[in-house]
Design an enzyme around this catalytic site. Structure first.
Site, short mmCIF file in Angstrom:
data_model
loop_
_atom_site.label_atom_id
_atom_site.label_comp_id
_atom_site.label_asym_id
_atom_site.label_seq_id
_atom_site.Cartn_x
_atom_site.Cartn_y
_atom_site.Cartn_z
N SER A 199 0.83 -1.20 0.00
CA SER A 199 0.00 0.00 0.00
C SER A 199 0.87 1.26 0.00
O SER A 199 2.08 1.19 0.31
CB SER A 199 -0.86 -0.05 1.27
OG SER A 199 -1.59 1.14 1.47
N SER A 226 8.75 10.14 10.30
CA SER A 226 7.64 11.06 10.06
C SER A 226 8.06 12.42 10.58
O SER A 226 8.99 12.52 11.39
CB SER A 226 6.42 10.57 10.85
OG SER A 226 5.45 11.60 10.96
N TYR A 267 2.25 7.04 18.52
CA TYR A 267 2.85 7.02 17.18
C TYR A 267 4.09 7.90 17.13
O TYR A 267 5.16 7.49 16.65
CB TYR A 267 1.81 7.50 16.17
CG TYR A 267 2.29 7.60 14.74
CD1 TYR A 267 2.61 6.46 14.00
CD2 TYR A 267 2.41 8.85 14.11
CE1 TYR A 267 3.04 6.56 12.67
CE2 TYR A 267 2.83 8.95 12.79
CZ TYR A 267 3.14 7.81 12.09
OH TYR A 267 3.57 7.91 10.76
N LYS A 324 8.22 7.00 16.41
CA LYS A 324 9.06 7.62 15.37
C LYS A 324 10.25 8.33 16.02
O LYS A 324 11.36 8.29 15.48
CB LYS A 324 8.22 8.58 14.51
CG LYS A 324 7.09 7.90 13.73
CD LYS A 324 7.57 6.85 12.73
CE LYS A 324 6.47 6.35 11.81
NZ LYS A 324 6.93 5.32 10.86
N THR A 364 -2.22 8.53 1.45
CA THR A 364 -2.22 7.06 1.46
C THR A 364 -3.37 6.61 2.38
O THR A 364 -4.14 7.44 2.88
CB THR A 364 -0.90 6.51 2.05
OG1 THR A 364 -0.88 6.83 3.45
CG2 THR A 364 0.32 7.08 1.36
N1 LIG Z 1 0.99 8.84 4.78
C1 LIG Z 1 1.52 9.72 5.58
O1 LIG Z 1 1.01 10.85 5.69
C2 LIG Z 1 2.77 9.39 6.36
C3 LIG Z 1 3.42 10.45 7.00
C4 LIG Z 1 4.56 10.19 7.72
C5 LIG Z 1 5.06 8.90 7.81
N2 LIG Z 1 4.42 7.88 7.19
C6 LIG Z 1 4.97 6.54 7.33
O2 LIG Z 1 5.07 5.93 6.06
C7 LIG Z 1 5.04 4.52 6.20
C8 LIG Z 1 4.09 3.93 5.18
O3 LIG Z 1 2.77 4.36 5.47
P1 LIG Z 1 1.69 4.71 4.33
O4 LIG Z 1 1.41 6.14 4.46
O5 LIG Z 1 2.09 4.16 3.04
O6 LIG Z 1 0.41 3.95 4.96
P2 LIG Z 1 -0.44 2.68 4.47
O7 LIG Z 1 -0.98 2.95 3.10
O8 LIG Z 1 -1.38 2.40 5.58
O9 LIG Z 1 0.64 1.52 4.36
C9 LIG Z 1 1.19 0.91 5.50
C10 LIG Z 1 1.93 -0.35 5.08
O10 LIG Z 1 2.48 -0.97 6.27
C11 LIG Z 1 2.16 -2.35 6.24
N3 LIG Z 1 2.02 -2.90 7.59
C12 LIG Z 1 1.24 -2.47 8.61
N4 LIG Z 1 1.33 -3.31 9.66
C13 LIG Z 1 2.19 -4.30 9.29
C14 LIG Z 1 2.68 -5.47 9.93
N5 LIG Z 1 2.28 -5.84 11.18
N6 LIG Z 1 3.55 -6.26 9.26
C15 LIG Z 1 3.95 -5.94 8.00
N7 LIG Z 1 3.51 -4.84 7.34
C16 LIG Z 1 2.64 -4.04 7.98
C17 LIG Z 1 0.83 -2.45 5.49
O11 LIG Z 1 0.70 -3.71 4.85
P3 LIG Z 1 -0.29 -4.91 5.32
O12 LIG Z 1 -1.51 -4.30 5.95
O13 LIG Z 1 -0.54 -5.65 4.04
O14 LIG Z 1 0.55 -5.70 6.28
C18 LIG Z 1 1.01 -1.37 4.40
O15 LIG Z 1 1.66 -1.92 3.28
C19 LIG Z 1 4.66 4.25 7.67
O16 LIG Z 1 5.82 3.92 8.41
C20 LIG Z 1 4.10 5.59 8.12
O17 LIG Z 1 4.26 5.78 9.51
C21 LIG Z 1 3.27 8.10 6.46
#
Ligand SMILES: NC(=O)c1ccc[n+]([C@@H]2O[C@H](COP(=O)([O-])OP(=O)(O)OC[C@H]3O[C@@H](n4cnc5c(N)ncnc54)[C@H](OP(=O)(O)O)[C@@H]3O)[C@@H](O)[C@H]2O)c1
Length: 281
Positions: free
Chosen positions: A32, A158, A171, A175, A206
């Protein structure tokens, strides 16, 4: 003398090409959002990609898209909280591709709940996924990297790894912990020629808010306004890939919310006032 120089130039060119493409890249949380977009970016560069997450069906769909771009791909069903899965991910990568050039620690979950209402189990779950899972996987990846005396570890933190934010206590703590760990690790690994990049996205569009945990551990299941208005995952991924290939130690990616990092650092008094007026979602 002339021959030795030619050989040196060939080796340099070979190293440069090797660093630009044909890398073996592991991406956790690739089913994702940011992880998926990073996988597509690396595939366009011609790298070999290992995609890992719990949702295997989504990984297989992504695999088809990556293979269509010419990439070699290994999909691994993987829960970052399980030690056997973490070990298997590294073992299968080394068995199939022989080495690990880049590990992108991206898997993570966010939070939408007030601390006073949040079960301690939820704080623990956030730590298990975002912090302990990440460092445990990194320890396994270090073994082949140290043996090869080369590698690059990236961790997706983050902007709330740089300052605190309401509704994100647990959270934000996970981080911040990653910064302490990976900054220390960078200093330890210098002699082994292993680089560490810490990436801090702001708001990226996302499913992060949909998958975020609430006070009782159930999912928030809503797309937040801020997330909806965020930078695209594709643009974020392009900046992540660039930051890693140029060896950036710390990178901030997003829109005007990135300014908060600088306000917190240089004008903390203003930051403490501003944070009280932010309507957190
Ligand atoms: N989007 C934002 O605004 C934002 C901002 C700052 C930081 N981030 C960071 O970016 C990273 C990616 O997030 P995203 O925004 O792409 O969110 P997302 O679309 O919710 O994707 C999260 C990913 O993490 C995987 N995941 C969650 N729990 C897991 C587990 N127990 N084992 C293995 N995989 C797991 C999910 O896959 P499955 O459910 O298939 O396991 C999914 O592929 C995260 O570390 C998040 O903290 C995001």
């Amino acid at each position: 003398m002339h021959e030795a120089t030619a050989e040196a130039i060939f080796e340099q060119k070979h190293l440069a090409v090797h660093s630009m493409q044909n890398q073996v890249v592991i991406i956790t949380g690739a089913s994702s959002g940011i992880g998926q977009a990073c996988a597509l970016e690396y595939a366009k560069q011609g790298d070999s990609i290992v995609i890992a997450a719990r949702n295997y069906d989504k990984l297989k769909k992504l695999e088809t898209a990556l293979v269509a771009l010419g990439a070699k791909v290994l999909s691994v069903a993987f829960d970052i909280t399980l030690d056997e899965d973490r070990k298997r991910l590294i073992d299968q990568t080394v068995t199939k591709f022989g080495r690990i050039d880049v590990l992108i620690n991206n898997a993570g979950i966010s939070q939408r709940s007030l601390a006073k209402n949040t079960l301690l189990d939820v704080d623990r779950q956030l730590m298990e996924v975002n912090y302990f899972g990440t460092i445990a996987l990194t320890k396994y990846a270090l073994q082949p990297m140290i043996k090869a005396q080369s590698g690059h570890i990236a961790v997706i933190s983050s902007i709330v790894g740089k300052f605190g934010f309401p509704l994100r206590t647990g959270y934000s703590a996970t981080k911040h912990a990653l910064h302490g760990y990976f900054e220390s690790l960078r200093a330890e690994l210098h002699e082994d020629n292993i680089k560490v990049s810490i990436i801090c996205p702001g708001r990226i569009k996302t499913n992060i808010s949909i998958n975020a945990l609430t006070e009782d551990g159930s999912t928030h299941s809503k797309m937040d306004e801020g997330t909806e208005a965020g930078l695209s995952a594709e643009s974020c991924a392009r900046q992540i890939v660039r930051a890693i290939s140029s060896g950036k130690k710390e990178t901030y990616i997003g829109g005007k919310e990135i300014l908060m990092i600088y306000i917190r650092r240089f004008l903390p008094g203003l930051f403490y006032k501003m944070i009280l007026n932010i309507k957190a979602t």
